[in-house]
Motif scaffolding. Structure first.
Motif, PDB file in Angstrom:
ATOM      1  N   VAL A   4      -0.481  -2.645  -3.210  1.00 45.04           N
ATOM      2  CA  VAL A   4       0.116  -2.245  -4.490  1.00 45.04           C
ATOM      3  C   VAL A   4       1.577  -2.632  -4.481  1.00 45.04           C
ATOM      4  O   VAL A   4       2.292  -2.378  -3.501  1.00 45.04           O
ATOM      5  N   ILE A   7       4.191  -0.533  -8.698  1.00 46.95           N
ATOM      6  CA  ILE A   7       3.282   0.018  -9.710  1.00 46.95           C
ATOM      7  C   ILE A   7       3.999   1.052 -10.578  1.00 46.95           C
ATOM      8  O   ILE A   7       4.691   1.937 -10.092  1.00 46.95           O
ATOM      9  N   ASP A  26       5.641   0.540  -3.843  1.00 47.03           N
ATOM     10  CA  ASP A  26       4.695  -0.325  -3.132  1.00 47.03           C
ATOM     11  C   ASP A  26       3.848   0.522  -2.199  1.00 47.03           C
ATOM     12  O   ASP A  26       4.290   1.565  -1.717  1.00 47.03           O
ATOM     13  N   CYS A  51      -5.493   4.321 -11.211  1.00 46.32           N
ATOM     14  CA  CYS A  51      -5.080   2.914 -11.277  1.00 46.32           C
ATOM     15  C   CYS A  51      -5.780   2.087 -10.200  1.00 46.32           C
ATOM     16  O   CYS A  51      -6.247   0.983 -10.453  1.00 46.32           O
ATOM     17  N   LEU A  52      -5.866   2.653  -8.992  1.00 50.08           N
ATOM     18  CA  LEU A  52      -6.527   1.925  -7.903  1.00 50.08           C
ATOM     19  C   LEU A  52      -8.007   1.707  -8.222  1.00 50.08           C
ATOM     20  O   LEU A  52      -8.589   0.680  -7.875  1.00 50.08           O
ATOM     21  N   ILE A  63      -1.889  -4.706  -8.454  1.00 52.45           N
ATOM     22  CA  ILE A  63      -2.769  -4.051  -7.487  1.00 52.45           C
ATOM     23  C   ILE A  63      -3.732  -5.118  -6.977  1.00 52.45           C
ATOM     24  O   ILE A  63      -4.566  -5.619  -7.722  1.00 52.45           O
TER      25      ILE A  63
END
Lengths: 219, 369
Positions: A4, A7, A26, A51-52, A63
């Protein structure tokens, strides 16, 4: 597995009082292990998980999942990813109330044939759900049993990543302990992300990420 | 049974499904309304069929141009396809009958100068009849018509029965063709002289309907006489407003039902928001979810249609056997108007419902919960 970068997630974009759920950080996650994400309410831990898992798209940042940019894939590709490689366990089990335990697991299965049913049966038994309880609806099962059915549903397709959002929040201590043991066992060769505000359940975690006000304070 | 299937959902949610099925059955009953509307034409079915084969030609009463008329008759008499029968100028209206809906209506009558002409006409129309009692001032009606108006073989009728009658007439034969017309035999006295036709019933051996009418019109040319309009066009003109009214009512009912069903379904699906949010979370595509919603609604609609159709057929059968047929009336089992009305209403209910609910449920976000 996950990389990441910077983000950022903002809610109420149109409003004057924007809400920064994730403030540009990050993060790197391995391809196996039990990772706990901890923080108070509003810290952004659930948003990070969404989000992940492609349930939400960040406003900024990237990502990478196995070198694949998740913020640029199509809606269809996200659906396929969630179906084939991700599993979800929610706080309130979210079992479908008119389906029995077995059918609640089968609903997530990519295959609906005899072999898939046998696999679901094995999962449920390993999680302590008896044969006679397979046809019981969630209202006839205990909280712990419901959460175990939810775990079976999350794992039926052998996902590479399991996202668990407050999986023990509505359970007593004993059931919470049992659920975490199951997730720990699964994380031996898979990545399991557990979001929680209860540090005590993360005793067996391989890594704990602390969040505060949309930022990572300790990882 | 697959847990995502429509059958599974209905089986596990019987109460909700039953409520919706009952609501959806309402549009099926429009078929019954259409049957009642179109049953009016049932009473005119034979009249149209006979009217397409027998066309009346005459001189208008205020026009003394009989030369043209006789010239026309002579030309028709030479035509091997045409049969000319003397029509009594003492035309009579047919009796009023009650339609299935209870409306009082009347149909055209056919008037013949003598028994032989009646027989010729019946032979050409394929009607079987016992002519043994036929004489001057005879009336022939069908069994269904007799039951409708409360008459039987041998009954006498006069001005007291119908103000259109001028004298006493006898029901001297019953036929079994389900027509609602009176066939009169009346010696008018106008044909004592062999030479002159006063009015003519013209039958074609090979033509019928508009083709026959056009043939006679062409034959008439510029001559001053009347070729009577086809009964079918008269009937169509009379019933067009009823049919338009029915379609208008179907449209309105469809709109109302659409709103009601949509509201009920909105509530049903609101309670399933998290279920659909979950489906999206575990990777089910939008198309799959729309198909699931469509399958649930369509299956319930199919059950409603089958049940509704069954009830309608049973109702129609019972009404026909117990009430309508004994009183010379009929409710048809199959009507195009009813089918069209039902399909129109059903489509107005289903299409917007499936689109709004199907698309709506794909937008649920599990992270809201």
């Amino acid at each position: 597995m996950f990389k990441v970068k910077d983000i950022t997630m903002i809610y109420d974009m149109e409003s004057d009082e924007k809400s920064f759920a994730l403030k540009g950080f990050d993060l790197e996650l391995p391809d196996k292990g039990l990772i706990g994400i901890i923080g108070p309410s509003g810290s952004g831990k659930s948003t990070l998980m969404y989000c992940l898992s492609t349930l939400k798209k960040p406003v900024e940042g990237s990502i990478l999942y196995n070198d694949r940019e998740l913020t640029e894939i199509s809606s269809k590709e996200r659906e396929v990813l969630r179906r084939q490689e991700f599993g979800f366990i929610f706080q309130k089990h979210y079992l479908i109330p008119y389906m029995g335990a077995m059918d609640n697991v089968m609903v997530a299965s990519m295959n609906q044939g005899f072999e898939a049913r046998e696999k679901a049966r094995t999962f449920l038994k390993n999680l302590g759900i008896k044969d006679k309880e397979f046809r019981k609806k969630p209202s006839k099962l205990s909280g712990g049993q419901c959460q175990r059915v939810a775990i079976a549903r999350a794992m039926i397709n052998d996902p590479k990543v399991v996202f668990a959002d407050e999986p023990t929040a509505s359970l007593d201590h004993e059931n919470a302990y049992n659920v975490m043991n199951i997730l720990k066992e699964y994380s031996k060769d898979r990545l399991v992300l557990v979001v929680t505000h209860d540090r005590s359940i993360l005793d067996g975690a391989d890594r704990i990420i602390e969040m505060w006000d949309g930022e990572i304070t300790e990882a | 049974m697959k847990p995502l299937s429509a059958i599974y959902y209905i089986k596990q949610n019987k109460r909700r499904a039953i409520l919706l099925i009952i609501m959806l059955m309402t549009s099926t009953f429009l078929y019954l309304a259409g049957a009642y509307i179109s049953c009016i034409s049932y009473f005119y079915d034979k009249e149209i069929k006979y009217g397409n084969r027998i066309i009346t030609a005459y001189v208008q009463s205020d026009d003394e141009n009989y030369a043209d008329f006789h010239d026309f008759i002579r030309e028709c008499e030479k035509d091997p396809d045409l049969v000319l029968l003397r029509r009594s100028p003492k035309g009579h209206a047919s009796f009023m009958f009650k339609t299935t809906l209870g409306l009082e209506m009347t149909a055209d009558s056919f008037v013949f100068e003598n028994k032989d002409d009646l027989k010729t006409a019946f032979d050409n129309l394929g009607i079987e009849c016992d002519y043994s009692q036929i004489k001057d001032h005879s009336i022939v009606i069908s069994k269904a018509f007799a039951a409708n108006v409360g008459l039987k073989l041998g009954d006498q009728v006069d001005e007291k029965y119908s103000r259109f009658l001028n004298g006493t007439y006898t029901i001297d034969a019953i036929i079994y063709d389900n027509s609602y017309n009176c066939f009169y035999v009346e010696n008018s006295g106008a044909y004592d002289s062999d030479s002159a036709f006063v009015e003519a019933n013209i039958i074609s051996k090979s033509r019928s309907g508009q083709d026959f009418w056009s043939y006679l019109s062409d034959k008439r040319g510029e001559r001053k006489l009347v070729i009577a309009k086809l009964i079918s066009s008269q009937v169509d003109e009379q019933f067009a407003p009823f049919i338009l009214l029915f379609y208008g009512a179907s449209l309105i009912l469809g709109l109302i039902l659409s709103v009601v069903v949509n509201s009920v379904l909105t509530e049903f699906y609101l309670k399933r928001r998290f279920e659909f949010g979950l489906y999206r979370a575990i990777g089910m595509s939008r198309g799959r979810l729309v198909r699931k919603v469509a399958a649930e609604i369509l299956l319930m609609n199919l059950i409603a249609v089958v049940l509704g159709a069954g009830l309608i057929m049973l109702f129609t059968f019972l009404m026909n056997e117990l009430i309508y047929l004994p009183s010379g009336r009929f409710l048809p089992y199959w009507t195009l108007i009813g089918l069209f009305g039902f399909l129109m209403t059903d489509a107005m209910v289903l299409i917007p419902t499936i689109i709004t609910k199907g698309v709506g449920m794909t937008k649920v976000d599990v992270t809201e919960f």
